[in-house]
Design a protein around this motif. Structure first.
Motif, mmCIF file in Angstrom:
data_model
loop_
_atom_site.group_PDB
_atom_site.id
_atom_site.type_symbol
_atom_site.label_atom_id
_atom_site.label_comp_id
_atom_site.label_asym_id
_atom_site.label_seq_id
_atom_site.Cartn_x
_atom_site.Cartn_y
_atom_site.Cartn_z
ATOM 1 N N THR A 204 0.683 -1.219 -0.026
ATOM 2 C CA THR A 204 -0.055 -0.117 -0.116
ATOM 3 C C THR A 204 0.789 1.359 0.095
ATOM 4 N N GLY A 205 1.938 1.155 0.337
ATOM 5 C CA GLY A 205 2.855 2.409 0.399
ATOM 6 C C GLY A 205 3.058 3.109 1.853
ATOM 7 N N ALA A 206 2.140 2.520 2.638
ATOM 8 C CA ALA A 206 2.440 3.145 3.879
ATOM 9 C C ALA A 206 3.539 3.156 4.749
ATOM 10 N N THR A 207 4.470 1.929 4.658
ATOM 11 C CA THR A 207 5.453 1.813 5.439
ATOM 12 C C THR A 207 6.723 2.914 4.728
ATOM 13 N N LEU A 208 6.740 2.881 3.541
ATOM 14 C CA LEU A 208 7.550 3.942 2.932
ATOM 15 C C LEU A 208 7.329 5.275 3.052
ATOM 16 N N ALA A 209 6.034 5.575 3.277
ATOM 17 C CA ALA A 209 5.436 7.000 3.531
ATOM 18 C C ALA A 209 5.764 7.440 4.946
ATOM 19 N N GLU A 210 5.660 6.389 5.693
ATOM 20 C CA GLU A 210 5.983 6.756 7.242
ATOM 21 C C GLU A 210 7.485 6.866 7.540
ATOM 22 N N ALA A 211 8.315 6.030 6.581
ATOM 23 C CA ALA A 211 9.761 6.006 6.799
ATOM 24 C C ALA A 211 10.278 7.371 5.989
ATOM 25 N N ALA A 212 9.578 7.888 5.015
ATOM 26 C CA ALA A 212 9.908 9.125 4.486
ATOM 27 C C ALA A 212 9.811 10.259 5.152
ATOM 28 N N ARG A 213 8.582 10.402 6.020
ATOM 29 C CA ARG A 213 8.067 11.112 7.105
ATOM 30 C C ARG A 213 9.140 11.272 8.345
ATOM 31 N N ALA A 214 9.458 10.101 8.522
ATOM 32 C CA ALA A 214 10.386 10.065 9.999
ATOM 33 C C ALA A 214 11.788 10.510 9.333
ATOM 34 N N LEU A 215 12.254 10.214 8.142
ATOM 35 C CA LEU A 215 13.618 10.736 7.766
ATOM 36 C C LEU A 215 13.632 12.395 7.524
#
Length: 251
Positions: A204-215
């Motif tokens: 769904t892209g949720a994990t990568l979106a959260e990783a981008a937010r955290a970075l």
């Protein structure tokens, strides 16, 4: 210790192909071709979560590609990190070119930031799949003359529920605020660096979106994009474009 023994056993003992099960081959020619990156392209899940960078995948998450990913991730076939790293390197090259028309500039460094696994998952599996594949991909890129390294700068800062069976909205809610920097409150990168998030699979892209937010929250650097080994067939942008063209032709 478990990871060391799996690595040694995989190198010494006869093994079947991780993709199709062909006897006495770590990866047969056909499955190696499926992981060759020839099908690499941009993917975009629908619905697209807010904050998700541009994502490139090496191939579709089906058939031999799916089996190889699972064999490495869940069944401890650690030598498969090499072929998977080659596939990820192809996706990284696509993401780097997609983020800038000229590709990687002279003197520029690619920094691959793997999406972190939960500690309990690492303990259960005996290894961190995304990190291992990222290291293999960076090695492949360096051998091709590209400056590349891996920076494991993110970690889970709170527990999350098992993602299996969750829809796109539930995954976003489950992961919201779940990732943060490994130490301190700030992550620093060289000025001449292009930051790319990497993982084995996108759904769904949720994990990568959260990783981008955290970075983004932990550093002043821009996230140039993301790369994964595999993605659902329907998420490839070219596939959707082809389908729309075929529909218009039928009309």
């Amino acid at each position: 210790m478990r990871g060391w023994w799996q690595e040694l056993a995989g190198l010494v003992l006869p093994a079947d192909c991780g993709g199709c099960g062909a006897a006495r081959a770590l990866l047969c020619a056909g499955c190696a071709q499926a992981l060759g990156g020839a099908a690499a392209g941009r993917v975009s899940p629908s619905p697209r979560p807010a904050g998700l960078p541009v994502v490139y995948a090496a191939g579709a998450y089906e058939g031999a590609v799916r089996e190889v990913v699972l064999a490495h991730k869940e069944r401890g076939a650690l030598p498969l990190a090499g072929p998977l790293g080659g596939a990820l390197a192809a996706a990284v090259a696509g993401a780097a070119a997609g983020a800038g028309a000229a590709g990687v500039a002279a003197g520029e460094e690619l920094v691959l930031v793997p999406v972190p696994s939960a500690r309990r998952q690492v303990r259960a599996r005996g290894h961190d799949p995304a990190r291992r594949i990222a290291l293999a991909a960076a090695g492949r890129l360096r051998r091709a003359g590209v400056r590349a390294r891996v920076a494991c700068v993110l970690r889970q800062v709170r527990p999350v529920a098992d993602q299996a069976g969750l829809g796109a909205r539930e995954r976003r809610e489950n992961l919201a605020g779940a990732l943060g920097p490994c130490r301190g409150g700030e992550v620093r990168f060289p000025a001449a660096a292009r930051i790319l998030l990497v993982d084995d699979v996108i759904t769904t892209g949720a994990t990568l979106a959260e990783a981008a937010r955290a970075l983004r929250a932990a550093s002043a650097a821009e996230v140039a994009g993301a790369a994964v080994v595999a993605a659902p067939t329907g998420s490839f942008v070219r596939n959707r474009s082809t389908t729309r063209t075929e529909q218009r032709s039928c009309e």
